[in-house]
Design an enzyme around this catalytic site. Structure first.
Site, PDB file in Angstrom:
ATOM      1  N   ASP A  90       0.751  -1.102   0.482  1.00 24.21           N
ATOM      2  CA  ASP A  90       0.032  -0.594   0.083  1.00 24.21           C
ATOM      3  C   ASP A  90       0.748   1.109  -0.292  1.00 24.21           C
ATOM      4  OD1 ASP A  90       0.763   0.456   2.376  1.00 24.21           O
ATOM      5  OD2 ASP A  90      -0.823  -0.717   3.583  1.00 24.21           O
ATOM      6  N   HIS A  97       8.508  -5.271  -1.165  1.00 24.33           N
ATOM      7  CA  HIS A  97       7.392  -6.378  -2.242  1.00 24.33           C
ATOM      8  C   HIS A  97       7.057  -5.495  -2.871  1.00 24.33           C
ATOM      9  CE1 HIS A  97       8.035  -9.277   1.866  1.00 24.33           C
ATOM     10  NE2 HIS A  97       8.740  -9.727   1.211  1.00 24.33           N
TER      11      HIS A  97
HETATM   12  P1  OAD Z   1       1.727 -10.462   8.675  1.00 27.15           P
HETATM   13  O1  OAD Z   1      -0.136 -10.802   8.610  1.00 27.15           O
HETATM   14  O2  OAD Z   1       2.300 -12.174   8.816  1.00 27.15           O
HETATM   15  O3  OAD Z   1       2.032 -10.385   9.854  1.00 27.15           O
HETATM   16  C1  OAD Z   1       0.744  -9.007  10.519  1.00 27.15           C
HETATM   17  C2  OAD Z   1       1.361  -8.937  11.838  1.00 27.15           C
HETATM   18  O4  OAD Z   1       0.792  -7.590  12.104  1.00 27.15           O
HETATM   19  C3  OAD Z   1       1.226  -9.681  13.368  1.00 27.15           C
HETATM   20  O5  OAD Z   1       2.480  -9.707  13.528  1.00 27.15           O
HETATM   21  C4  OAD Z   1       0.359  -9.337  13.764  1.00 27.15           C
HETATM   22  O6  OAD Z   1       0.171  -9.810  15.440  1.00 27.15           O
HETATM   23  C5  OAD Z   1       0.146  -7.288  13.898  1.00 27.15           C
HETATM   24  N1  OAD Z   1      -0.221  -6.819  13.747  1.00 27.15           N
HETATM   25  C6  OAD Z   1      -1.718  -6.866  13.664  1.00 27.15           C
HETATM   26  N2  OAD Z   1      -3.017  -5.850  14.122  1.00 27.15           N
HETATM   27  C7  OAD Z   1      -1.161  -4.711  14.504  1.00 27.15           C
HETATM   28  C8  OAD Z   1      -1.828  -3.821  15.094  1.00 27.15           C
HETATM   29  N3  OAD Z   1      -2.593  -3.038  14.735  1.00 27.15           N
HETATM   30  N4  OAD Z   1      -0.899  -3.253  15.945  1.00 27.15           N
HETATM   31  C9  OAD Z   1       1.060  -3.492  15.469  1.00 27.15           C
HETATM   32  N5  OAD Z   1       0.335  -5.271  14.774  1.00 27.15           N
HETATM   33  C10 OAD Z   1      -0.623  -5.570  14.968  1.00 27.15           C
HETATM   34  O7  OAD Z   1       2.125  -9.464   7.378  1.00 27.15           O
HETATM   35  P2  OAD Z   1       3.845  -9.228   7.217  1.00 27.15           P
HETATM   36  O8  OAD Z   1       4.517  -9.793   7.996  1.00 27.15           O
HETATM   37  O9  OAD Z   1       3.622  -7.862   7.053  1.00 27.15           O
HETATM   38  O10 OAD Z   1       4.028 -10.276   1.232  1.00 27.15           O
HETATM   39  O11 OAD Z   1       3.706 -10.438   5.859  1.00 27.15           O
HETATM   40  C11 OAD Z   1       4.808 -10.511   5.571  1.00 27.15           C
HETATM   41  C12 OAD Z   1       4.614 -10.486   3.574  1.00 27.15           C
HETATM   42  O12 OAD Z   1       3.326 -12.000   3.304  1.00 27.15           O
HETATM   43  C13 OAD Z   1       3.843  -9.709   3.342  1.00 27.15           C
HETATM   44  O13 OAD Z   1       4.465  -8.484   2.573  1.00 27.15           O
HETATM   45  C14 OAD Z   1       2.804 -10.069   1.980  1.00 27.15           C
HETATM   46  C15 OAD Z   1       2.445 -11.207   2.591  1.00 27.15           C
HETATM   47  O14 OAD Z   1       2.863 -12.523   1.974  1.00 27.15           O
HETATM   48  C16 OAD Z   1       3.958 -10.462  -0.388  1.00 27.15           C
HETATM   49  O15 OAD Z   1       2.815  -9.236  -0.366  1.00 27.15           O
HETATM   50  C17 OAD Z   1       5.175 -10.783  -1.505  1.00 27.15           C
END
Ligand code: OAD
Length: 224
Positions: A88, A103
């Site tokens: 985004d 990404h």
């Molecule tokens: P995830 O969905 O795996 O993890 C989201 C994280 O955000 C979790 O650890 C939650 O605990 C945390 N979380 C959720 N709500 C929150 C809030 N309000 N405040 C703080 N933390 C919060 O997402 P990513 O780690 O970003 O790749 O995923 C990594 C990659 O996996 C993405 O970039 C995407 C996906 O496949 C691609 O699109 C290539």
């Protein structure tokens, strides 16, 4: 102080964009391998385009939140390298002057035939031509599973120089981003995790700040 911040889907959650690893293991009702791999695009480009067109309109409807804005403030005060896994544009709209999208970006298009990149129209379909080569091989400029993340050399160099590394709202499940903490630590950065919960790589951080990003990120920035 040289700071590297890595953000993930959690920083945009309170802007209304769903994170990836929901409890049901589905991503907006799809298995990730059906929509986020080169094989999925080869097999069913109509489905993949429909999925990313929906993501693009969800992003357009979302607004940056206090956590995005706090990181924009941080860039005014410190030598900040902001790396995001998010596709985004909420960091940019929140005021961050420079964002490394490792990404890719949902608002950009990539030609699968000639690698040309351009600003994406709101909707891409199987008939969208590449403005450079003219072939109907437009795809979102997003790094899919099995593809190499962008800007890795620059990110590694910044991690080696960092005094402070922070990972915000990322689950630590996807490499190489999940390994940034180990690299930063090896080069003596203080490492802090800001997340709603513990992540898969929490043990690698020196410090943990737990809570919703819109609360904990502005507080953390103010305290630096
Ligand atoms: P995830 O969905 O795996 O993890 C989201 C994280 O955000 C979790 O650890 C939650 O605990 C945390 N979380 C959720 N709500 C929150 C809030 N309000 N405040 C703080 N933390 C919060 O997402 P990513 O780690 O970003 O790749 O995923 C990594 C990659 O996996 C993405 O970039 C995407 C996906 O496949 C691609 O699109 C290539």
């Amino acid at each position: 102080m040289r700071i590297v911040v890595l953000t993930g889907a959690g920083i945009s959650a309170e802007s209304g964009l769903r994170t990836f690893r929901a409890e049901d293991g589905l991503w907006e009702d799809h298995h990730v391998e059906d929509v986020a791999t080169p094989q999925a695009y080869a097999r069913d480009p109509v489905l993949v385009h429909r999925f990313y067109n929906a993501r693009r309109s969800a992003v357009a409807a979302a607004q940056p939140n206090a956590a995005h804005r706090a990181l924009a403030d941080l860039a005014q005060e410190h030598d900040l390298t902001l790396v995001t896994q998010n596709v985004d544009d909420l960091h940019e709209r929140g005021g961050s002057p420079s964002v490394i999208h490792m990404h890719g970006e949902v608002n950009r298009a990539l030609c699968a035939a000639c690698d040309h990149r351009w600003p994406s129209p709101m909707e891409i379909d199987v008939n969208t031509p590449c403005p450079s080569c003219g072939r109907k091989t437009a795809r979102p400029d997003i790094v899919w599973f099995g593809e190499m993340p962008y800007h890795m050399d620059q990110i590694s160099a910044e991690l080696e120089r960092a005094d402070l590394f922070a990972a915000i709202g990322t689950s630590g499940n996807v490499y190489p981003a999940a390994g940034f903490v180990q690299l930063a630590r090896q080069y003596n950065a203080h490492c802090v995790e800001l997340n709603l919960d513990r992540s898969s790589v929490s043990r690698d951080f020196h410090e943990h700040i737990t809570g919703p990003a819109t609360k904990i990120v502005p507080d953390w920035v103010l305290g630096l």
